[in-house]
Design an enzyme around this catalytic site. Structure first.
Site, mmCIF file in Angstrom:
data_model
loop_
_atom_site.group_PDB
_atom_site.id
_atom_site.type_symbol
_atom_site.label_atom_id
_atom_site.label_comp_id
_atom_site.label_asym_id
_atom_site.label_seq_id
_atom_site.Cartn_x
_atom_site.Cartn_y
_atom_site.Cartn_z
ATOM 1 N N LYS A 182 -62.048 29.576 -22.145
ATOM 2 C CA LYS A 182 -61.978 28.598 -23.242
ATOM 3 C C LYS A 182 -61.322 29.212 -24.491
ATOM 4 C CE LYS A 182 -64.333 26.104 -20.412
ATOM 5 N NZ LYS A 182 -65.702 26.247 -19.983
ATOM 6 N N ASP A 215 -59.778 18.420 -12.681
ATOM 7 C CA ASP A 215 -61.237 18.522 -12.728
ATOM 8 C C ASP A 215 -61.776 17.217 -13.312
ATOM 9 O OD1 ASP A 215 -61.218 18.606 -15.485
ATOM 10 O OD2 ASP A 215 -62.516 20.333 -15.630
ATOM 11 N N ASP A 228 -66.737 20.245 -9.309
ATOM 12 C CA ASP A 228 -66.185 19.102 -10.034
ATOM 13 C C ASP A 228 -64.659 19.106 -10.022
ATOM 14 O OD1 ASP A 228 -66.022 21.383 -11.564
ATOM 15 O OD2 ASP A 228 -66.547 20.399 -13.443
HETATM 16 N N1 GDD Z 1 -75.726 26.843 -9.370
HETATM 17 C C1 GDD Z 1 -75.271 26.694 -10.606
HETATM 18 N N2 GDD Z 1 -76.034 27.136 -11.647
HETATM 19 N N3 GDD Z 1 -74.077 26.103 -10.800
HETATM 20 C C2 GDD Z 1 -73.652 25.957 -12.069
HETATM 21 C C3 GDD Z 1 -74.381 26.396 -13.181
HETATM 22 C C4 GDD Z 1 -75.665 27.013 -12.954
HETATM 23 O O1 GDD Z 1 -76.382 27.399 -13.864
HETATM 24 N N4 GDD Z 1 -73.682 26.108 -14.314
HETATM 25 C C5 GDD Z 1 -72.534 25.518 -13.901
HETATM 26 N N5 GDD Z 1 -72.525 25.412 -12.548
HETATM 27 C C6 GDD Z 1 -71.460 24.840 -11.707
HETATM 28 C C7 GDD Z 1 -71.051 23.454 -12.149
HETATM 29 O O2 GDD Z 1 -71.790 22.475 -11.424
HETATM 30 C C8 GDD Z 1 -69.573 23.414 -11.797
HETATM 31 O O3 GDD Z 1 -69.344 22.992 -10.485
HETATM 32 C C9 GDD Z 1 -69.139 24.876 -11.920
HETATM 33 O O4 GDD Z 1 -70.327 25.652 -11.862
HETATM 34 C C10 GDD Z 1 -68.369 25.188 -13.206
HETATM 35 O O5 GDD Z 1 -69.135 24.780 -14.301
HETATM 36 P P1 GDD Z 1 -68.539 23.804 -15.411
HETATM 37 O O6 GDD Z 1 -69.614 23.573 -16.421
HETATM 38 O O7 GDD Z 1 -67.922 22.621 -14.768
HETATM 39 O O8 GDD Z 1 -67.452 24.739 -16.063
HETATM 40 P P2 GDD Z 1 -66.134 24.320 -16.818
HETATM 41 O O9 GDD Z 1 -65.512 23.112 -16.241
HETATM 42 O O10 GDD Z 1 -66.424 24.310 -18.278
HETATM 43 O O11 GDD Z 1 -65.171 25.591 -16.520
HETATM 44 C C11 GDD Z 1 -65.004 26.090 -15.220
HETATM 45 O O12 GDD Z 1 -64.059 25.340 -14.482
HETATM 46 C C12 GDD Z 1 -62.693 25.375 -14.981
HETATM 47 C C13 GDD Z 1 -61.848 24.538 -14.020
HETATM 48 O O13 GDD Z 1 -62.256 23.226 -14.024
HETATM 49 C C14 GDD Z 1 -64.541 27.556 -15.324
HETATM 50 O O14 GDD Z 1 -64.596 28.110 -14.027
HETATM 51 C C15 GDD Z 1 -63.146 27.643 -15.912
HETATM 52 O O15 GDD Z 1 -62.705 28.996 -15.920
HETATM 53 C C16 GDD Z 1 -62.177 26.807 -15.075
HETATM 54 O O16 GDD Z 1 -60.874 26.822 -15.655
HETATM 55 MG MG MG Z 2 -66.020 21.731 -14.856
#
Ligand code: GDD
Ligand code: MG
Length: 345
Positions: free
Chosen positions: A157, A217, A106
């Site tokens: 977070k 993002d 994303d």
């Molecule tokens: N295969 C798989 N299985 N992918 C997953 C799963 C799962 O269970 N859960 C989440 N993902 C994928 C999501 O589709 C996304 O692309 C990515 O892992 C990160 O998950 P998000 O839910 O989008 O996390 P976030 O936005 O809260 O935080 C992450 O991204 C930030 C940057 O945008 C973390 O990596 C943070 O540390 C980072 O700053």
């Molecule tokens: Mg995300």
């Protein structure tokens, strides 16, 4: 070069749109979000891309198939039960043969992967993570580094009182395959909350590569609208398909009235109809087969495919799903997100 994209999340902050469409397939300027990532990896020579998928996974694999149409080989690592970011990587282990780029799905960014690889090799890094400075890091993973880029700590977070730096994990990693041995098999596991702190404890070499180009993002409707506008306004350079005429880009088969007034940019997909005296303000994207009735006013919005907007409708700062019908005179206000097939008569 191999790449793995984590595309199994629920996209809960983009509900209701993500009830029916997985986030990686949401349209960004009429192209699925995940395709931007695939194209970035392809640009840097990736031949094989592993998609780690779970939620609404058939939609993703049906859309991208074996990847041939997109110039890459796509392999799917399927999770019946969601395993988290770390579990998703572990579940892809059988496909990982070498140093691999791993990314969240994303993110929209123009990371220089070649430079990142150089940096990784120069520092003899076990894991290199792209970092990006943001004004408010509370929604992200906070990463502290020393002057030479070595990662000192992670805090996913953080609470307001815990924020000591503004550099965040930008969701792109370069991973040595040996690190997979640190992730347990078949259980839910987080890269950010479990693996990274664990690797630091074990004394692994983790480095932060600062990205200075574009990064965003698409976690929330507000950011989704921002990125769409950045692409329309060229702040992020991506070719937009269609015929260009001033501030309008229209796809094949579109019929756009000659007296459209645009103060901003309008991108239309294929077979779009825009009737007389429509006003466009800011950045507006209309998906394939959309129809916009007379004297409608659209400002800073994204309208998904097959949606009909009748005359004198006003929409501002909103995302409208697929196959919706917005009846005449309706006003749709700031930060509204309408589900696919909504009817507002
Ligand atoms: N295969 C798989 N299985 N992918 C997953 C799963 C799962 O269970 N859960 C989440 N993902 C994928 C999501 O589709 C996304 O692309 C990515 O892992 C990160 O998950 P998000 O839910 O989008 O996390 P976030 O936005 O809260 O935080 C992450 O991204 C930030 C940057 O945008 C973390 O990596 C943070 O540390 C980072 O700053
Ligand atoms: Mg995300």
């Amino acid at each position: 070069m191999q790449a793995l994209i984590l595309a199994g999340g629920l996209g809960s902050r983009l509900r209701p749109l993500t009830f029916t469409t997985p986030k990686p397939l949401l349209p960004l300027v009429n192209k699925p979000l995940l395709l931007y990532q695939i194209e970035l990896f392809r640009k840097y020579g990736a031949k094989e891309i592993i998609l780690s998928i779970s939620y609404l996974r058939e939609q993703i694999s049906d859309y991208f198939g074996n990847g041939k149409k997109y110039g890459v080989k796509i392999t799917y690592a399927l999770e019946k039960k969601r395993l988290g970011t770390g579990g998703g990587v572990k579940n892809s282990e059988k496909f990982i043969k070498e140093k691999t780029f791993i990314s969240n799905s994303d993110i929209i960014a123009d990371v220089d992967l070649e430079d990142m690889l150089d940096f990784h090799q120069k520092h003899k890094s076990d894991l290199t993570m792209t970092l990006f400075p943001v004004a408010d890091p509370s929604a992200y993973g906070l990463v502290k580094t020393s002057k030479d880029g070595r990662i000192l700590s992670f805090l996913e977070k953080p609470k307001f009182s815990e924020i000591t730096t503004n550099t965040i994990n930008a969701g792109f990693y370069l991973f040595e395959p040996e690190l997979l041995n640190f992730i347990p098999n078949g259980v839910e596991y987080s890269l950010e909350r479990e693996l990274f702190p664990q690797l630091l404890k074990k004394g692994k070499r983790l480095f932060g590569y600062i990205h200075s180009g574009y990064w965003q993002d698409l976690g929330t409707p507000e950011k989704y609208l921002d990125v769409s506008s950045d692409i329309l306004n060229g702040r992020l350079k991506y070719p937009i398909s269609g015929r260009k005429k001033g501030a309008l880009i229209a796809g094949k088969g579109s019929k756009i009235s000659g007296n459209l007034k645009i103060k901003g940019k309008l991108v239309c997909g294929k077979n779009v109809i825009v009737e007389d005296d429509v006003w466009i303000n800011g950045s507006v994207v209309l998906g394939d087969n959309c129809q916009v009735g007379k004297e409608a006013k659209l400002a800073d919005c994204i309208i998904f495919a097959n949606t009909r907007i009748k005359e004198k409708v006003e929409i501002e700062n909103a995302i409208i799903g697929r196959d919706c019908l917005i009846g005449a005179y309706n006003k749709i206000g700031k930060e509204t997100v309408l589900n696919d097939k909504s009817l507002a008569r």
